[in-house]
Design a protein around this motif. Structure first.
Motif, short mmCIF file in Angstrom:
data_model
loop_
_atom_site.label_atom_id
_atom_site.label_comp_id
_atom_site.label_asym_id
_atom_site.label_seq_id
_atom_site.Cartn_x
_atom_site.Cartn_y
_atom_site.Cartn_z
N LEU A 66 0.86 -1.18 0.00
CA LEU A 66 0.00 0.00 0.00
C LEU A 66 0.90 1.22 0.00
CD1 LEU A 66 -3.16 0.81 1.93
CD2 LEU A 66 -1.21 2.31 2.22
N VAL A 67 0.59 2.16 -0.89
CA VAL A 67 1.34 3.42 -0.96
C VAL A 67 0.35 4.56 -0.93
CG1 VAL A 67 2.90 4.84 -2.36
CG2 VAL A 67 3.17 2.36 -2.34
N LYS A 68 0.53 5.49 0.02
CA LYS A 68 -0.26 6.72 0.04
C LYS A 68 0.67 7.84 -0.37
CE LYS A 68 -3.11 9.94 2.57
NZ LYS A 68 -2.51 11.13 1.99
N CYS A 69 0.31 8.54 -1.42
CA CYS A 69 1.12 9.64 -1.92
C CYS A 69 0.17 10.80 -2.22
CB CYS A 69 1.88 9.22 -3.17
SG CYS A 69 3.02 10.47 -3.77
N GLY A 70 0.22 11.82 -1.39
CA GLY A 70 -0.71 12.94 -1.55
C GLY A 70 -2.14 12.46 -1.35
N PRO A 71 -3.03 12.79 -2.29
CA PRO A 71 -4.42 12.38 -2.14
C PRO A 71 -4.72 10.98 -2.70
CG PRO A 71 -4.21 13.78 -4.05
CD PRO A 71 -2.84 13.72 -3.40
N ASP A 72 -3.69 10.27 -3.17
CA ASP A 72 -3.88 8.97 -3.80
C ASP A 72 -3.39 7.84 -2.91
OD1 ASP A 72 -4.85 10.19 -6.16
OD2 ASP A 72 -2.80 10.51 -6.85
N VAL A 73 -4.18 6.76 -2.87
CA VAL A 73 -3.78 5.54 -2.16
C VAL A 73 -3.79 4.41 -3.18
CG1 VAL A 73 -4.34 3.92 -0.32
CG2 VAL A 73 -4.81 6.35 -0.01
N PHE A 74 -2.65 3.77 -3.34
CA PHE A 74 -2.51 2.66 -4.28
C PHE A 74 -2.28 1.38 -3.49
CE2 PHE A 74 -0.84 6.44 -6.37
CZ PHE A 74 -1.58 6.45 -7.54
N VAL A 75 -3.01 0.34 -3.84
CA VAL A 75 -2.80 -0.98 -3.25
C VAL A 75 -2.49 -1.92 -4.41
CG1 VAL A 75 -3.85 -2.90 -2.01
CG2 VAL A 75 -4.36 -0.55 -1.32
N SER A 76 -1.31 -2.51 -4.35
CA SER A 76 -0.91 -3.48 -5.36
C SER A 76 -0.88 -4.85 -4.69
CB SER A 76 0.48 -3.13 -5.91
OG SER A 76 0.89 -4.08 -6.84
N THR A 77 -1.69 -5.77 -5.22
CA THR A 77 -1.82 -7.10 -4.63
C THR A 77 -2.05 -8.13 -5.72
OG1 THR A 77 -3.02 -8.41 -2.99
CG2 THR A 77 -4.29 -6.79 -4.22
N ARG A 78 -1.80 -9.39 -5.42
CA ARG A 78 -2.00 -10.45 -6.41
C ARG A 78 -3.47 -10.82 -6.55
NH1 ARG A 78 2.11 -14.79 -4.38
NH2 ARG A 78 1.62 -13.76 -2.45
N ASN A 79 -4.23 -10.76 -5.45
CA ASN A 79 -5.63 -11.16 -5.47
C ASN A 79 -6.45 -10.21 -4.60
OD1 ASN A 79 -5.36 -13.74 -6.90
ND2 ASN A 79 -4.20 -14.36 -5.09
N ALA A 80 -7.68 -9.96 -5.02
CA ALA A 80 -8.61 -9.17 -4.23
C ALA A 80 -10.03 -9.64 -4.54
CB ALA A 80 -8.47 -7.69 -4.54
N VAL A 81 -10.88 -9.62 -3.51
CA VAL A 81 -12.27 -10.02 -3.67
C VAL A 81 -13.12 -8.98 -2.93
CG1 VAL A 81 -14.01 -11.78 -3.17
CG2 VAL A 81 -11.68 -12.47 -3.74
N ARG A 82 -14.16 -8.50 -3.60
CA ARG A 82 -15.08 -7.54 -2.99
C ARG A 82 -16.38 -8.27 -2.70
NH1 ARG A 82 -16.01 -1.51 -5.33
NH2 ARG A 82 -17.41 -0.76 -3.71
N GLY A 83 -16.93 -8.08 -1.51
CA GLY A 83 -18.16 -8.77 -1.18
C GLY A 83 -18.94 -8.07 -0.08
N PRO A 84 -20.24 -8.33 -0.03
CA PRO A 84 -21.07 -7.66 0.97
C PRO A 84 -21.00 -8.31 2.35
CG PRO A 84 -22.42 -9.08 -0.40
CD PRO A 84 -21.02 -9.15 -0.94
N ASP A 85 -20.65 -9.59 2.42
CA ASP A 85 -20.67 -10.33 3.68
C ASP A 85 -19.27 -10.41 4.27
OD1 ASP A 85 -21.27 -11.97 5.80
OD2 ASP A 85 -21.45 -13.78 4.59
N LEU A 86 -19.08 -9.77 5.42
CA LEU A 86 -17.77 -9.71 6.06
C LEU A 86 -17.26 -11.10 6.45
CD1 LEU A 86 -15.58 -7.81 7.02
CD2 LEU A 86 -16.83 -7.55 9.16
#
Length: 129
Positions: A66-86
């Protein structure tokens, strides 16, 4: 702030956010818009953010940076999943991302054996000269 989650093959998401909460090797942390520039090595876990509308959203992410530079936050990862159920996202982290990690360890061990055999054979050729 603008949050971008980058995968090796695509931009997974890009969204305006009010805050980002992630987990690094030394614990979790929260980034707000006026936070100092920041870099962290992420561990497999949950990343949450608050949308511009105030809604909290969760992502399951693999290891990454994760890199925060000014107003931008970049996350570089191999896998990510978005979902409604925690709960389901937490299960994804445990089953999917950690299993991949154990498979990679086995692959690294196999490669180390191949490399060691390769070097041993070169040394044997050298001794025969």
């Amino acid at each position: 702030m603008k949050l971008m989650v980058l995968l090796p093959s695509e931009v997974f998401m890009e969204e305006e956010v009010g805050k980002v909460i992630a987990e690094a090797r030394n614990g979790s942390f929260c980034l707000l818009p006026r936070h100092v520039d920041f870099v962290a090595a992420l561990v497999p876990g949950l990343l949450s953010f608050e949308t511009a509308g105030g809604r909290e959203v969760f992502l399951a992410v693999d290891e990454g940076i994760l890199v925060k530079c000014g107003p931008d936050v970049f996350v570089s990862t191999r896998n990510a999943v978005r979902g409604p159920d925690l709960g389901q996202l937490k299960e994804t982290v445990v089953t999917r991302f950690k299993v991949i990690g154990s498979r990679e360890k086995k692959a690294r061990v196999a490669m180390a054996r191949i490399e060691a055999g390769f070097v041993r054979r070169f040394l044997e050729l050298k001794d025969k000269r």
